[in-house]
Design an enzyme around this catalytic site. Structure first.
Site, PDB file in Angstrom:
ATOM      1  N   LYS B  73       0.868  -1.195   0.000  1.00 58.00           N
ATOM      2  CA  LYS B  73       0.000   0.000   0.000  1.00 58.00           C
ATOM      3  C   LYS B  73       0.898   1.235   0.000  1.00 58.00           C
ATOM      4  CE  LYS B  73      -3.788   1.937   2.823  1.00 58.00           C
ATOM      5  NZ  LYS B  73      -4.566   1.731   4.051  1.00 58.00           N
ATOM      6  N   SER B 148      -9.476   1.852   3.341  1.00 53.68           N
ATOM      7  CA  SER B 148      -8.621   2.587   2.459  1.00 53.68           C
ATOM      8  C   SER B 148      -7.612   1.717   1.700  1.00 53.68           C
ATOM      9  CB  SER B 148      -7.869   3.677   3.226  1.00 53.68           C
ATOM     10  OG  SER B 148      -7.067   3.116   4.218  1.00 53.68           O
ATOM     11  N   SER B 172      -9.631  -0.431   7.608  1.00 55.48           N
ATOM     12  CA  SER B 172      -9.115  -0.296   6.243  1.00 55.48           C
ATOM     13  C   SER B 172      -8.397  -1.493   5.639  1.00 55.48           C
ATOM     14  CB  SER B 172      -8.190   0.920   6.159  1.00 55.48           C
ATOM     15  OG  SER B 172      -8.964   2.099   6.267  1.00 55.48           O
TER      16      SER B 172
END
Lengths: 101, 474
Positions: B73, B148, B172
């Protein structure tokens, strides 16, 4: 050290708070954010419904305090590496607009 | 392909790490036009890492992660790579160091092939807040992958990654894993170092794995977990061999609680059906099921959006154009420079949360909002302590709905926030949680089973998840 202030309205002066947070907002952005933030503030106020007398605050997921280590110097990254992403630099320092005349 | 399978092929010599990386990079180039999971692909760098791993293997090195490519990420620092947090304000930034989680994976021979899309600064539940692009859910490309860590979840579920790293502050990792149909684990607070993770909310953030099965999550967690002198919030506790401790697939002797507040009418009927069915399967594997209550559930969203935004307002103060990232032109003094840099660099959701966080910390409001929320947080934590006196772990849905359509919730921030109600509590109380796929709705959308465990007891939720997965109904 605030006094507990939660008045009747969901008052939040978005333009003022944005200045505190050093974010410039256009008038149209303020017009968009003001009602949204009033609604959100109105919602999060519900924490006031609970009786928390005698309850300790949790600042932290786990009970841990004062984690210490020895004061022993160790190498870090070089000045060059630290300056590698600088938008403006001079003589190993970050260059910024003049602060004081 | 899972980590286990990749590792097997590499061990027998059926393929080299270099071939694996080339093949995966080609897959990404082919599939990502449709999914948009990746924001950065560094094939040359990954190939050099792969060649090094192949060389090390020839010289006798071994390990479950040796030569295995992972997606990261775009919020974790990998030395030499970009790290934008999918924000304009960090465009051009290149990391001068490795996050501890990255360094530990690197030491195990893992390869960092690409960086995945995310909501800007991890603020969001749909990956629609990325400054760069919207990731599509591989199960239905008109729908969001969740957020997210939406890019990581979509990459894993869509077979554009073997496994990935994400972060979880209010859900997330777990929610996108649930929306996309892969496994996602949020470790207990303090289990994995946050050094080198761009901070959103320092008392809530955790780095964790997204993978195709529970075993792969255990392998990744093993590599990353443990005390780190560079993060004084990490816990000094031994790291068990999570992969070895997955168990024999039976759950005899375990008591699993189902919190009644998580199974109300506010949750989609199709989701409840799948989660209840999963609970019955766990019962069939020998677990005892009990109803429990987490009475303060109704206050978790309000508590979170006070605490997380307050912490974020402090953490994002560093993005001022002075030392790194973008700097606005023409500011005649530093204050003007900050005002313009942050206006140009931050997206709307980030601005919204910084302003809210600044407000709840400001003079006159601190006691009423922030301090109050900290106390309510204690009550939420106690709810779990009470539940875990009777149960080893808890089962629940991950989110009140399956993946929603792109654009469906983006006009109503508060409605979007309410979707986090079932994942937020684990972050507020510091416990561990995992989402495991438990079927699809009638609309063919993935549903995740949430397994919550006491702080520092990941072995319990891994055992439950592994047993459920192998009961043949995942």
């Amino acid at each position: 050290m605030g006094n507990s202030k939660m008045s009747g309205t969901n008052e939040i002066d978005v333009g003022y708070v944005a200045r505190l947070a050093r974010i410039r907002l256009s008038d149209s952005e303020i017009r968009e954010l003001q009602p949204q933030l009033e609604k959100i503030v109105g919602y999060v106020r519900k924490v006031a419904e609970l009786d928390v007398s005698g309850v300790e605050p949790t600042a932290h997921g786990i009970p841990m305090q004062n984690v210490m280590r020895g004061d022993v110097p160790a190498p870090g990254i070089s000045n060059d590496q630290a300056m590698g992403n600088a938008p403006a630099r001079s003589e190993g320092q970050f260059l910024v607009p003049r602060i004081v005349e | 392909m899972t980590i286990g399978e990749a590792s097997g092929l590499l061990a027998t010599g059926e393929c080299s790490s270099e071939e694996l990386v080339r093949s995966l990079a080609a897959t990404i180039r082919r599939l990502d036009k449709r999914i948009d999971a990746y924001v950065d692909l560094d094939e040359e760098y990954a190939l050099s890492q792969a060649r090094a791993a192949d060389r090390a293997r020839r010289e006798g090195a071994r390990g479950a992660l040796l030569g295995v490519p992972l997606a990261v990420k775009d919020i974790l620092n990998v030395e030499g790579q970009a790290c934008t947090c999918c924000s304009r304000i960090l465009q051009g930034y290149r990391s001068p160091y490795d996050a501890t989680a990255i360094a530990r994976l690197r030491a195990g021979g893992a390869i960092f092939l690409g960086r995945t899309n995310m909501d800007e600064f991890a603020m969001g539940s749909s990956t629609e807040n990325s400054a760069f692009k919207v990731t599509k859910n591989p199960a239905d490309t008109s729908r969001v992958p969740g957020g997210s860590s939406g890019g990581s979840a979509a990459a894993v579920a869509g077979d554009e990654a073997i496994a990935a790293l994400g972060t979880d502050t209010g859900g997330s990792i777990r929610q996108p894993a649930s929306f996309c149909g892969c496994v996602g684990l949020k470790p207990s607070y303090g289990r994995v170092s946050r050094y080198g993770l761009t901070a959103y909310a320092s008392s809530l953030d955790q780095v964790g794995p997204l993978a195709k099965n529970v075993r792969d999550c255990a392998i990744l967690l093993n590599a990353m977990a443990g005390l780190d002198p560079r993060d004084s919030t990490t816990v000094d506790a031994p790291v068990p061999d999570y992969a070895a401790g997955l168990g024999d697939g039976r759950l005899n002797g375990l008591v699993l609680g189902m919190p009644r507040e998580y199974f109300t009418g506010g949750v989609d009927a199709g989701v409840l059906e799948k989660v209840n069915a999963a609970a019955r399967i766990c019962e069939g594997l020998g677990a005892a099921i009990e109803e429990v209550s987490l009475p303060h559930t109704g206050y978790v969203v309000a508590t979170y959006y006070i605490i997380a935004t307050a912490e974020a307002s402090a953490n994002l103060a560093r993005f001022d154009g002075v030392r790194y990232g973008q700097r606005a032109k023409g500011g005649k003094d530093p204050i003007e420079m900050y005002l313009a840099t942050r206006d140009e660099g931050f997206g709307t959701e980030v601005k919204r949360r910084i302003i809210l966080g600044t407000y709840v910390l400001s003079s006159g409001y601190y006691d009423a909002y922030y301090l109050k929320a900290q106390k309510v947080r204690t009550l939420i934590r106690r709810d779990f302590e009470n539940a875990f006196r009777r149960c080893h772990a808890l089962l629940s849905p991950v989110a009140p709905s399956p993946a929603f359509r792109i654009g469906e919730n983006s006009g109503d921030p508060l409605k979007m926030y309410m979707g986090d109600i079932l994942t937020i509590p684990a972050n507020l109380s510091g416990i561990c949680g995992m989402s495991v796929p438990c079927g699809k709705t009638s609309g063919n959308l993935p549903v995740g089973l949430q397994i919550l465990g006491p702080s520092m007891k990941e072995e319990i939720i891994l055992k439950v998840g592994h047993a459920y997965e192998n009961a043949g109904n995942a």
